[in-house]
Design a protein around this motif. Sequence first.
Motif, PDB file in Angstrom:
ATOM      1  N   ARG A  24      11.699  -8.770  14.701  1.00 44.64           N
ATOM      2  CA  ARG A  24      11.095  -9.036  13.399  1.00 44.64           C
ATOM      3  C   ARG A  24      10.605  -7.694  12.876  1.00 44.64           C
ATOM      4  NH1 ARG A  24       6.637 -13.300  11.394  1.00 44.64           N
ATOM      5  NH2 ARG A  24       7.990 -14.078   9.754  1.00 44.64           N
ATOM      6  N   ILE A  25      11.169  -7.279  11.758  1.00 43.68           N
ATOM      7  CA  ILE A  25      10.929  -5.936  11.242  1.00 43.68           C
ATOM      8  C   ILE A  25      10.241  -6.001   9.880  1.00 43.68           C
ATOM      9  CG2 ILE A  25      12.033  -3.772  10.529  1.00 43.68           C
ATOM     10  CD1 ILE A  25      14.330  -4.504  12.466  1.00 43.68           C
ATOM     11  N   LEU A  26       9.198  -5.205   9.720  1.00 42.99           N
ATOM     12  CA  LEU A  26       8.521  -5.058   8.435  1.00 42.99           C
ATOM     13  C   LEU A  26       8.975  -3.752   7.813  1.00 42.99           C
ATOM     14  CD1 LEU A  26       6.446  -5.741   6.243  1.00 42.99           C
ATOM     15  CD2 LEU A  26       4.692  -4.705   7.714  1.00 42.99           C
ATOM     16  N   VAL A  27       9.605  -3.845   6.645  1.00 43.10           N
ATOM     17  CA  VAL A  27      10.014  -2.671   5.884  1.00 43.10           C
ATOM     18  C   VAL A  27       8.941  -2.427   4.823  1.00 43.10           C
ATOM     19  CG1 VAL A  27      11.728  -1.736   4.272  1.00 43.10           C
ATOM     20  CG2 VAL A  27      12.482  -3.061   6.269  1.00 43.10           C
ATOM     21  N   VAL A  28       8.370  -1.223   4.815  1.00 45.20           N
ATOM     22  CA  VAL A  28       7.333  -0.867   3.848  1.00 45.20           C
ATOM     23  C   VAL A  28       7.891   0.257   2.981  1.00 45.20           C
ATOM     24  CG1 VAL A  28       4.918  -0.238   3.524  1.00 45.20           C
ATOM     25  CG2 VAL A  28       5.632  -1.385   5.644  1.00 45.20           C
ATOM     26  N   GLU A  29       8.214  -0.085   1.742  1.00 40.80           N
ATOM     27  CA  GLU A  29       8.889   0.855   0.834  1.00 40.80           C
ATOM     28  C   GLU A  29       8.528   0.486  -0.594  1.00 40.80           C
ATOM     29  OE1 GLU A  29      10.531   3.468  -1.046  1.00 40.80           O
ATOM     30  OE2 GLU A  29      11.283   3.699   0.992  1.00 40.80           O
ATOM     31  N   ALA A  73      14.059  -0.819  -0.561  1.00 41.42           N
ATOM     32  CA  ALA A  73      13.528  -1.887   0.295  1.00 41.42           C
ATOM     33  C   ALA A  73      14.532  -3.033   0.420  1.00 41.42           C
ATOM     34  CB  ALA A  73      12.202  -2.404  -0.269  1.00 41.42           C
ATOM     35  N   ASP A  74      15.115  -3.432  -0.702  1.00 40.87           N
ATOM     36  CA  ASP A  74      16.103  -4.520  -0.684  1.00 40.87           C
ATOM     37  C   ASP A  74      17.333  -4.151   0.128  1.00 40.87           C
ATOM     38  OD1 ASP A  74      14.408  -6.038  -2.238  1.00 40.87           O
ATOM     39  OD2 ASP A  74      15.532  -5.747  -4.097  1.00 40.87           O
ATOM     40  N   MET A  75      17.808  -2.909  -0.022  1.00 42.88           N
ATOM     41  CA  MET A  75      18.988  -2.454   0.711  1.00 42.88           C
ATOM     42  C   MET A  75      18.716  -2.462   2.219  1.00 42.88           C
ATOM     43  SD  MET A  75      20.413   0.595   2.317  1.00 42.88           S
ATOM     44  CE  MET A  75      19.266   1.825   1.759  1.00 42.88           C
ATOM     45  N   LEU A  76      17.550  -1.959   2.615  1.00 48.91           N
ATOM     46  CA  LEU A  76      17.206  -1.935   4.035  1.00 48.91           C
ATOM     47  C   LEU A  76      17.051  -3.344   4.595  1.00 48.91           C
ATOM     48  CD1 LEU A  76      14.592   0.969   4.011  1.00 48.91           C
ATOM     49  CD2 LEU A  76      16.941   1.057   4.869  1.00 48.91           C
ATOM     50  N   ALA A  77      16.393  -4.211   3.835  1.00 47.00           N
ATOM     51  CA  ALA A  77      16.215  -5.597   4.279  1.00 47.00           C
ATOM     52  C   ALA A  77      17.559  -6.290   4.441  1.00 47.00           C
ATOM     53  CB  ALA A  77      15.331  -6.362   3.289  1.00 47.00           C
ATOM     54  N   GLU A  78      18.462  -6.063   3.508  1.00 51.72           N
ATOM     55  CA  GLU A  78      19.793  -6.679   3.593  1.00 51.72           C
ATOM     56  C   GLU A  78      20.552  -6.145   4.808  1.00 51.72           C
ATOM     57  OE1 GLU A  78      23.967  -6.608   1.161  1.00 51.72           O
ATOM     58  OE2 GLU A  78      22.118  -6.628  -0.030  1.00 51.72           O
ATOM     59  N   MET A  79      20.525  -4.833   4.999  1.00 47.79           N
ATOM     60  CA  MET A  79      21.232  -4.213   6.121  1.00 47.79           C
ATOM     61  C   MET A  79      20.703  -4.730   7.458  1.00 47.79           C
ATOM     62  SD  MET A  79      21.417  -0.145   7.091  1.00 47.79           S
ATOM     63  CE  MET A  79      21.221   0.257   5.377  1.00 47.79           C
ATOM     64  N   LEU A  80      19.391  -4.747   7.616  1.00 50.64           N
ATOM     65  CA  LEU A  80      18.791  -5.204   8.869  1.00 50.64           C
ATOM     66  C   LEU A  80      18.992  -6.701   9.064  1.00 50.64           C
ATOM     67  CD1 LEU A  80      15.537  -3.072   8.671  1.00 50.64           C
ATOM     68  CD2 LEU A  80      17.394  -2.793  10.338  1.00 50.64           C
ATOM     69  N   GLY A  81      18.934  -7.448   7.972  1.00 58.19           N
ATOM     70  CA  GLY A  81      19.164  -8.891   8.041  1.00 58.19           C
ATOM     71  C   GLY A  81      20.587  -9.223   8.476  1.00 58.19           C
ATOM     72  N   ALA A 128       7.212  -5.232   2.420  1.00 59.68           N
ATOM     73  CA  ALA A 128       5.973  -4.956   1.697  1.00 59.68           C
ATOM     74  C   ALA A 128       6.251  -3.742   0.821  1.00 59.68           C
ATOM     75  CB  ALA A 128       4.834  -4.666   2.662  1.00 59.68           C
ATOM     76  N   GLN A 129       5.725  -3.753  -0.398  1.00 66.32           N
ATOM     77  CA  GLN A 129       5.999  -2.660  -1.321  1.00 66.32           C
ATOM     78  C   GLN A 129       4.879  -1.638  -1.383  1.00 66.32           C
ATOM     79  OE1 GLN A 129       7.347  -4.523  -4.939  1.00 66.32           O
ATOM     80  NE2 GLN A 129       9.331  -4.944  -4.028  1.00 66.32           N
ATOM     81  N   SER A 130       3.922  -1.755  -0.459  1.00 69.25           N
ATOM     82  CA  SER A 130       2.861  -0.760  -0.368  1.00 69.25           C
ATOM     83  C   SER A 130       2.238  -0.843   1.021  1.00 69.25           C
ATOM     84  CB  SER A 130       1.782  -1.007  -1.424  1.00 69.25           C
ATOM     85  OG  SER A 130       1.003  -2.138  -1.080  1.00 69.25           O
ATOM     86  N   GLY A 131       1.548   0.213   1.388  1.00 71.37           N
ATOM     87  CA  GLY A 131       0.853   0.213   2.669  1.00 71.37           C
ATOM     88  C   GLY A 131      -0.230  -0.847   2.731  1.00 71.37           C
ATOM     89  N   ARG A 132      -0.927  -1.036   1.629  1.00 71.15           N
ATOM     90  CA  ARG A 132      -1.984  -2.058   1.590  1.00 71.15           C
ATOM     91  C   ARG A 132      -1.395  -3.457   1.721  1.00 71.15           C
ATOM     92  NH1 ARG A 132      -6.205   0.959   0.830  1.00 71.15           N
ATOM     93  NH2 ARG A 132      -6.240   2.644  -0.664  1.00 71.15           N
ATOM     94  N   GLU A 133      -0.270  -3.691   1.063  1.00 67.26           N
ATOM     95  CA  GLU A 133       0.409  -4.982   1.185  1.00 67.26           C
ATOM     96  C   GLU A 133       0.868  -5.200   2.632  1.00 67.26           C
ATOM     97  OE1 GLU A 133       4.415  -7.181  -0.492  1.00 67.26           O
ATOM     98  OE2 GLU A 133       3.512  -5.650  -1.767  1.00 67.26           O
ATOM     99  N   HIS A 188       5.865   8.571   2.043  1.00 66.97           N
ATOM    100  CA  HIS A 188       5.176   8.826   0.776  1.00 66.97           C
ATOM    101  C   HIS A 188       5.163   7.571  -0.083  1.00 66.97           C
ATOM    102  CE1 HIS A 188       5.126  13.086   1.644  1.00 66.97           C
ATOM    103  NE2 HIS A 188       6.406  13.002   1.948  1.00 66.97           N
ATOM    104  N   MET A 189       3.963   7.012  -0.287  1.00 62.21           N
ATOM    105  CA  MET A 189       3.790   5.869  -1.192  1.00 62.21           C
ATOM    106  C   MET A 189       2.491   6.076  -1.947  1.00 62.21           C
ATOM    107  SD  MET A 189       5.115   2.632   1.048  1.00 62.21           S
ATOM    108  CE  MET A 189       4.196   3.074   2.515  1.00 62.21           C
ATOM    109  N   PRO A 190       2.404   5.534  -3.155  1.00 63.61           N
ATOM    110  CA  PRO A 190       1.243   5.792  -3.999  1.00 63.61           C
ATOM    111  C   PRO A 190      -0.098   5.351  -3.422  1.00 63.61           C
ATOM    112  CG  PRO A 190       2.982   4.715  -5.258  1.00 63.61           C
ATOM    113  CD  PRO A 190       3.421   4.739  -3.830  1.00 63.61           C
ATOM    114  N   ASP A 191      -0.185   4.182  -2.816  1.00 63.65           N
ATOM    115  CA  ASP A 191      -1.504   3.686  -2.414  1.00 63.65           C
ATOM    116  C   ASP A 191      -1.882   4.029  -0.977  1.00 63.65           C
ATOM    117  OD1 ASP A 191       0.169   1.925  -1.065  1.00 63.65           O
ATOM    118  OD2 ASP A 191      -1.114   0.196  -1.427  1.00 63.65           O
TER     119      ASP A 191
END
Length: 141
Positions: free
Chosen positions: A14-19, A25-33, A42-47, A65-68
């Motif tokens: 079970r992998i969490l992609v944070v991008e 993010a969608d490309m990585l999720a599709e590839m890993l799936g 998750a689209q942020s570190g806080r998320e 590198h992510m904004p939050d």
Amino acid sequence: VEPAAPTAGPVLGRILVVEDEVEIADMLAEMLGRDGHDVLVAQSGREALALLELERVDLVVTDLHMPDLGGPELHRALVERWPELARCMMFMTGDVLAADLTGFLSKTGLPVLEKPIDPYDMRLKVRAKLAAGNGCLPAEE
């Protein structure tokens, strides 16, 4: 044609992609799936931290590198909350790394994926990290 997943039997997790970039993010999720992994995004570190309060994961693949809350800050938060999970991380970057980031990555010893992501390299690193079985903790303690 995209290279096939490395062979030698399934090592699924079970992998969490944070991008923060939705397309990546969608490309990585599709590839890993497609490789049979259960993927959360998750689209942020806080998320990601909020999600990890509720969900158990085996591996966190995060952009540096992510904004939050970037990769180093997310790693520090995991070290405080779930130290075993902090060892189950992989970082992604498209930048030339500054000395402070190079030092951080060297200190953690965790894998780094260069952007643009090479699918075969990513699969090898994900497989190796999951096969290492670093004792990631479930979200509930």
